[in-house]
Design a protein around this motif. Sequence first.
Motif, mmCIF file in Angstrom:
data_model
loop_
_atom_site.group_PDB
_atom_site.id
_atom_site.type_symbol
_atom_site.label_atom_id
_atom_site.label_comp_id
_atom_site.label_asym_id
_atom_site.label_seq_id
_atom_site.Cartn_x
_atom_site.Cartn_y
_atom_site.Cartn_z
ATOM 1 N N ASN A 160 0.875 -1.350 -0.062
ATOM 2 C CA ASN A 160 0.054 0.061 -0.107
ATOM 3 C C ASN A 160 0.751 1.137 -0.007
ATOM 4 O O ASN A 160 0.198 2.364 0.018
ATOM 5 C CB ASN A 160 -1.075 0.068 1.026
ATOM 6 C CG ASN A 160 -2.086 -0.900 1.248
ATOM 7 O OD1 ASN A 160 -2.986 -0.757 0.402
ATOM 8 N ND2 ASN A 160 -1.670 -2.181 1.667
ATOM 9 N N LEU A 161 2.238 1.298 0.042
ATOM 10 C CA LEU A 161 3.036 2.062 0.034
ATOM 11 C C LEU A 161 3.984 2.155 -0.961
ATOM 12 O O LEU A 161 4.469 1.042 -1.335
ATOM 13 C CB LEU A 161 3.714 2.496 1.619
ATOM 14 C CG LEU A 161 2.994 2.835 2.748
ATOM 15 C CD1 LEU A 161 3.707 2.675 3.903
ATOM 16 C CD2 LEU A 161 2.174 4.377 2.458
ATOM 17 N N ASP A 162 4.294 3.135 -1.656
ATOM 18 C CA ASP A 162 5.256 3.314 -2.850
ATOM 19 C C ASP A 162 6.861 3.370 -2.056
ATOM 20 O O ASP A 162 6.728 3.381 -0.757
ATOM 21 C CB ASP A 162 5.346 4.316 -3.592
ATOM 22 C CG ASP A 162 5.700 5.802 -2.865
ATOM 23 O OD1 ASP A 162 6.369 5.918 -2.022
ATOM 24 O OD2 ASP A 162 4.687 6.678 -3.552
ATOM 25 N N ALA A 163 7.709 3.097 -2.687
ATOM 26 C CA ALA A 163 9.019 3.084 -2.083
ATOM 27 C C ALA A 163 9.649 4.256 -1.432
ATOM 28 O O ALA A 163 10.146 3.908 -0.098
ATOM 29 C CB ALA A 163 10.054 2.731 -3.070
ATOM 30 N N GLY A 164 9.296 5.293 -1.677
ATOM 31 C CA GLY A 164 9.767 6.445 -1.185
ATOM 32 C C GLY A 164 9.088 6.715 0.277
ATOM 33 O O GLY A 164 9.492 6.943 1.418
ATOM 34 N N HIS A 165 7.624 6.604 0.444
ATOM 35 C CA HIS A 165 6.921 6.438 1.639
ATOM 36 C C HIS A 165 7.381 5.518 2.814
ATOM 37 O O HIS A 165 7.240 5.939 3.693
ATOM 38 C CB HIS A 165 5.438 6.528 1.232
ATOM 39 C CG HIS A 165 4.953 7.950 0.437
ATOM 40 N ND1 HIS A 165 3.853 7.839 -0.177
ATOM 41 C CD2 HIS A 165 5.365 9.017 0.523
ATOM 42 C CE1 HIS A 165 3.471 9.138 -0.559
ATOM 43 N NE2 HIS A 165 4.550 9.676 -0.326
ATOM 44 N N GLN A 210 10.289 4.209 3.002
ATOM 45 C CA GLN A 210 11.472 4.556 3.325
ATOM 46 C C GLN A 210 11.458 5.728 4.443
ATOM 47 O O GLN A 210 11.993 5.779 5.270
ATOM 48 C CB GLN A 210 12.586 5.148 2.198
ATOM 49 C CG GLN A 210 12.978 3.875 1.521
ATOM 50 C CD GLN A 210 13.860 4.275 0.382
ATOM 51 O OE1 GLN A 210 13.605 5.113 -0.512
ATOM 52 N NE2 GLN A 210 15.256 4.041 0.506
ATOM 53 N N MET A 211 10.482 6.641 4.044
ATOM 54 C CA MET A 211 10.154 7.742 5.155
ATOM 55 C C MET A 211 9.506 7.348 6.682
ATOM 56 O O MET A 211 10.054 7.704 7.579
ATOM 57 C CB MET A 211 9.333 8.808 4.467
ATOM 58 C CG MET A 211 9.160 9.943 5.330
ATOM 59 S SD MET A 211 10.598 10.957 5.821
ATOM 60 C CE MET A 211 11.213 11.523 4.281
#
Length: 492
Positions: free
Chosen positions: A189-194, A196-197
């Motif tokens: 449900n989250l992309d890689a950037g989110h 990682q954040m």
Amino acid sequence: MLDVFRSSVVLMDEVDLILHPLKSELNFPIGPKNSLDFEPLRWQLAIHILDALFYYERGSISVDFKKSKSASKILNALKEQLKKGCENRMIQQRPHVVLLDEDFYRKTLKPTIAEWIMLWLEVNHTTATVSSQSVREYLMRGADTTVLKHMLREIQKGETSSCKPEMTKEEIVTEIKRREDLQEYLNENLDAGHLQMISLARDWCTSYLPHVMQKINRVTFGILNETDIQRAIKRDPHMPKTRVRLAIPFVGKDKPSESSEFAHPDIIIGLTVLAYRYSGMRKVDFHETLTHLVTSFQKELGPAHERKSSVRHATWVKESGGVVKGTKRKYDEEGNEIKTDDVEDDEEQDEKEVVPLQMLKPSNAEQVKKLFNLVRLNPSTIHWYLTEFIFPSNTMHQVVKLSASGQALGGDMLIDRRIGFSGTPSSLLPLEMGKCGYEKGADGLMIQFLTSPKIVSYENIKTGWSPKSLLDQIASAEPHYHALIDTGALIT
């Protein structure tokens, strides 16, 4: 050169420190410099988290949650927890908030800090596609199963787990399944950037924050003041500018390390924020800020008092309890107007009244000094300076580095014969050095003296103490003390 080393003898003092693999290490980055991932969000997150700690003493925050009821509820809960921590000697209040007990952080402060972090993640749309409960669980417990699987293998081998013996095999299996499901849910449900954040936020909640909270400003870390800078440049004219701009390790009270720097980027960011908040802006920092404000103001269009730089200047003055000349208004630190019978005759008002930005001349020493004294400790001014000038140009990192630890010096890789001394010996030595030769009876004698009621006693100090009140109590004690061991760095 290697032949010289091989035929030499190295004598090492304080081997417990210089041979410690974590306390004594060399990191020499090489190659091109790269910007940190997620800038400027990376330091904005740190500023948001750390600002909550100052609510305990200030009763206000500088980040963009001043009108949020949820933020107010979280901050008030954190304030009460820190207050109880001080009462129970788990938090040190002087010279600032210092964490003394990590268990207190994990059990009491961590859930509240997680809620505070979630506010920032929601505002930055990092968690819009996942449930709040899943984010809360991830911040609190994470989704890594490495340690749990190791514990399970120990139990299956019939060995006792040394990490969490209170967990049964069934509980470990359940927890592994829960974490794997949580990680799968977030990955979907989250992309890689989110993702990682959120992982960075979890590291702050779990590791970075309790670590930096245990540091004491100008004792274990800090920024160089004007005198420190002059001494450092005299000693090394080619000193890296990062040592002047960022927080660096201190080896004692007001004693900055001569060459060491912190290696982890997020620890550097966190300690730099704290160092500037505790010590305030230096004159060189303020001059850079003022120059930028004046230059930007001259380039902007529109009425003077409506220009972006002018509004920023007036806001800083207002938040610092001052007033811009001509407005005839005075504000407290929370931005509330203070009304007086005769503002112009108020002596205190005169000290905090500064000229508008369009009339400010950087060459006017009196104007500059008055503004510097007013805003040097203002959180908004400091945060703006850090995000605009310090972090973007001083947190660049290099992917490749040469590294070594004290273990390399103590091993037989360079020098065949090695002799070490220490008043606080440790068995944490390279295998090549053999076992530590302890002085027989020394530890027993120290314990005997330090636990003997004929020699040692203790006294509980009331909350609200300060270094001065503690010294006054020592000076007026009856009977008089015979010795005062230098532990000032722990209380100042």
